[in-house]
Scaffold this motif. Structure first.
Motif, PDB file in Angstrom:
ATOM      1  N   VAL A  12       0.847  -1.178   0.000  1.00 19.92           N
ATOM      2  CA  VAL A  12       0.000   0.000   0.000  1.00 19.92           C
ATOM      3  C   VAL A  12       0.891   1.240   0.000  1.00 19.92           C
ATOM      4  O   VAL A  12       2.037   1.181   0.466  1.00 19.92           O
ATOM      5  N   GLN A  13       0.386   2.327  -0.511  1.00 21.59           N
ATOM      6  CA  GLN A  13       1.153   3.572  -0.524  1.00 21.59           C
ATOM      7  C   GLN A  13       1.037   4.281   0.821  1.00 21.59           C
ATOM      8  O   GLN A  13       0.094   4.037   1.594  1.00 21.59           O
ATOM      9  N   THR A  14       1.977   5.159   1.074  1.00 22.41           N
ATOM     10  CA  THR A  14       1.933   5.975   2.287  1.00 22.41           C
ATOM     11  C   THR A  14       0.594   6.699   2.386  1.00 22.41           C
ATOM     12  O   THR A  14       0.113   7.272   1.402  1.00 22.41           O
ATOM     13  N   GLY A  16      -2.191   5.160   3.004  1.00 23.06           N
ATOM     14  CA  GLY A  16      -3.252   4.211   2.706  1.00 23.06           C
ATOM     15  C   GLY A  16      -3.674   3.388   3.908  1.00 23.06           C
ATOM     16  O   GLY A  16      -3.197   3.603   5.035  1.00 23.06           O
ATOM     17  N   PRO A  88       5.835   4.375   5.851  1.00 22.62           N
ATOM     18  CA  PRO A  88       6.862   3.392   5.471  1.00 22.62           C
ATOM     19  C   PRO A  88       7.423   2.631   6.667  1.00 22.62           C
ATOM     20  O   PRO A  88       7.752   1.446   6.543  1.00 22.62           O
ATOM     21  N   THR A  91       6.138  -0.840   7.665  1.00 23.07           N
ATOM     22  CA  THR A  91       6.491  -2.016   6.882  1.00 23.07           C
ATOM     23  C   THR A  91       7.103  -3.088   7.779  1.00 23.07           C
ATOM     24  O   THR A  91       8.073  -2.832   8.504  1.00 23.07           O
ATOM     25  N   VAL A 118       4.648  -0.726   2.997  1.00 20.24           N
ATOM     26  CA  VAL A 118       4.151   0.619   2.737  1.00 20.24           C
ATOM     27  C   VAL A 118       5.193   1.351   1.909  1.00 20.24           C
ATOM     28  O   VAL A 118       6.322   1.567   2.371  1.00 20.24           O
ATOM     29  N   SER A 119       4.821   1.735   0.720  1.00 20.91           N
ATOM     30  CA  SER A 119       5.767   2.409  -0.168  1.00 20.91           C
ATOM     31  C   SER A 119       5.682   3.917   0.017  1.00 20.91           C
ATOM     32  O   SER A 119       4.609   4.465   0.275  1.00 20.91           O
ATOM     33  N   SER A 120       6.821   4.559  -0.145  1.00 20.77           N
ATOM     34  CA  SER A 120       6.873   6.018   0.037  1.00 20.77           C
ATOM     35  C   SER A 120       6.636   6.743  -1.265  1.00 20.77           C
ATOM     36  O   SER A 120       6.587   6.143  -2.332  1.00 20.77           O
TER      37      SER A 120
END
Length: 120
Positions: A12-14, A16, A88, A91, A118-120
C-alpha cells in the motif's frame, strides 16, 4: 493449543489503509487475549496492539495509537487490525498472537505472519 491464521497483508502507498484478520481455532476461550506484533527487517519483534476476547479492552503501542484499531468478532473467533494513515516505518511482517496474559508481552501462540509493505 490455539491455531491462528492471518490474512490481509499487502502493498500500500503511504497514507493508505489495510485491514488484517486473524482467525483463531482450537482452545480459544473468553479468558484469552489476542494481539498483534510486527517485525521489520533486522529489528526485533515489537508489540502493536492487544484486545481481550471478553470485555474488549484494548492496548496499543504509542507508535500506532490513533492510526490502528484492533477489534474482535467473538462469533467468528476473529480479530482484526485496521491500519490507517500507514507510513513506510509500518512495513513489517505482522504476527497474530494469543494467550492468557493481557499486556505488551507476547503470549505463547503465534500465527505464520503476513507481510505489510508501505511504499513512500
Amino acid at each position: 493449543q490455539v491455531q491462528l491464521v492471518e490474512s490481509g497483508g499487502g502493498l500500500v502507498q503511504t497514507g493508505g489503509s489495510l485491514r488484517l484478520s486473524c482467525a483463531a481455532s482450537g482452545r480459544t476461550s473468553s479468558g484469552h487475549v489476542m494481539g498483534w506484533f510486527r517485525q521489520a527487517p533486522e529489528k526485533e519483534r515489537e508489540f502493536v496492539a492487544a484486545i481481550m476476547w471478553s470485555g474488549g479492552f484494548t492496548l496499543y503501542a504509542d507508535s500506532v495509537k490513533g492510526r490502528f484499531t484492533i477489534s474482535r468478532d467473538n462469533a467468528k473467533n476473529t480479530v482484526y487490525l485496521q491500519m490507517n494513515s500507514l507510513k513506510p516505518e509500518d512495513t513489517a511482517v505482522y504476527y497474530c498472537n494469543s494467550g492468557p496474559t493481557y499486556g505488551r508481552r507476547p503470549n505463547p501462540y503465534w500465527g505464520q505472519g503476513t507481510q505489510v509493505t508501505v511504499s513512500s
